[in-house]
Scaffold this active site. Sequence first.
Site, short mmCIF file in Angstrom:
data_model
loop_
_atom_site.label_atom_id
_atom_site.label_comp_id
_atom_site.label_asym_id
_atom_site.label_seq_id
_atom_site.Cartn_x
_atom_site.Cartn_y
_atom_site.Cartn_z
N ASP A 20 80.84 77.37 67.22
CA ASP A 20 80.37 76.03 66.98
C ASP A 20 79.09 76.11 65.96
O ASP A 20 78.61 77.44 65.75
CB ASP A 20 79.53 75.82 68.16
CG ASP A 20 80.63 75.18 69.47
OD1 ASP A 20 81.63 75.17 68.97
OD2 ASP A 20 80.19 75.46 70.47
N GLU A 75 56.92 54.49 81.34
CA GLU A 75 56.06 55.19 80.35
C GLU A 75 56.24 56.76 80.60
O GLU A 75 55.74 57.24 79.67
CB GLU A 75 54.55 54.81 80.56
CG GLU A 75 54.29 53.44 79.46
CD GLU A 75 54.77 53.43 78.26
OE1 GLU A 75 54.43 54.34 77.40
OE2 GLU A 75 55.80 52.62 77.99
N PRO A 135 60.19 63.29 76.02
CA PRO A 135 59.87 63.34 74.68
C PRO A 135 58.65 64.25 74.45
O PRO A 135 58.88 64.78 73.22
CB PRO A 135 59.62 61.87 74.33
CG PRO A 135 59.61 61.05 75.57
CD PRO A 135 59.63 61.89 76.73
N ARG A 194 79.33 74.07 78.74
CA ARG A 194 80.40 74.43 77.91
C ARG A 194 80.41 75.91 77.51
O ARG A 194 81.33 76.61 77.07
CB ARG A 194 80.71 73.53 76.52
CG ARG A 194 79.62 73.51 75.78
CD ARG A 194 79.64 72.36 74.73
NE ARG A 194 81.00 72.37 73.79
CZ ARG A 194 80.85 72.99 72.97
NH1 ARG A 194 79.88 73.88 72.25
NH2 ARG A 194 82.02 72.86 72.09
N1 ADE Z 1 63.30 60.78 77.49
C1 ADE Z 1 63.05 59.75 76.37
N2 ADE Z 1 63.08 60.37 75.36
C2 ADE Z 1 63.42 61.61 75.35
C3 ADE Z 1 63.84 62.71 74.72
N3 ADE Z 1 63.76 62.51 73.44
N4 ADE Z 1 64.12 63.70 75.36
C4 ADE Z 1 64.23 63.81 76.50
N5 ADE Z 1 63.78 63.17 77.25
C5 ADE Z 1 63.44 61.83 76.90
#
Ligand code: ADE
Length: 253
Positions: free
Chosen positions: A168, A115, A88, A153
């Site tokens: 797209d 985590e 994230p 793709r």
């Molecule tokens: N792992 C957990 N959440 C994620 C996200 N939003 N993007 C990439 N990997 C992740």
Amino acid sequence: MRFDIVALLPGIVEAVASEGVVGRACTQGKVQVHCTNPRDFAEDPHHTVDDRPYGGGPGMVMQYEPLARAHGSVRKANPEARTIALTPQGIPFTQALAREAAKEKGLILIAGRYEGIDERFLNQQVDAEWSVGDYVLSGGELAAAVVIDTVARLLPGVLGCAESAGQDSFSEGLLDCPHYTRPEEIEGLRVPEVLLSGDHGKIARWRRREMLGRTYRRRPDLLDRTALSAEDRALLDEYLDSTSEETDRERDD
Ligand code: ADE
């Protein structure tokens, strides 16, 4: 292109490699998807891959060593690949990034769980961190599946002409226009007349106007109004004059 995924739950990724567009590309040999489980590279009897975080706090952290051993083994099979960790904290994975990735010789995708991943592994062995959106998944496997699908793709020959990626959403930095199919009328709701007119010039103009209008209303962040051609600006103004924000919002809710 060969995709290698280092993941604790490979089944999530394997699902995307066995169905639909990516599944067909794998069968045709245009794409290869291989999963490697870092657990197989843990050297203790319990196959441990995680440990408590230094400094305390909740959750567990993926350890450097099993990941590094798994990565080393994968690199031998996919030596020219770029290594990407899905987290994230990564930079946003966009269509533009996907287009760049589609030019690579291969991709190694590291899917984190718990985590997070020991920062030393990210610093030493990973070329980039990507995020698929501003939300937290339970692990990087789904994010890796998103990357594989999006990049595959774009590879030559993966989509037939009929499915071409060129039309797209995002292919030109705009959202796609609405689409309709038979019947012409359903519960009093008619397909826009222009689409039935057979006038390809008018249809193309209507589609462009819808793309511009939708992008302006739904994703203004994507639209740099000043960079639009005079023709596009005129089409956008026409869209804004002919629709109200309320109507759009009602439709989107
Ligand atoms: N792992 C957990 N959440 C994620 C996200 N939003 N993007 C990439 N990997 C992740």
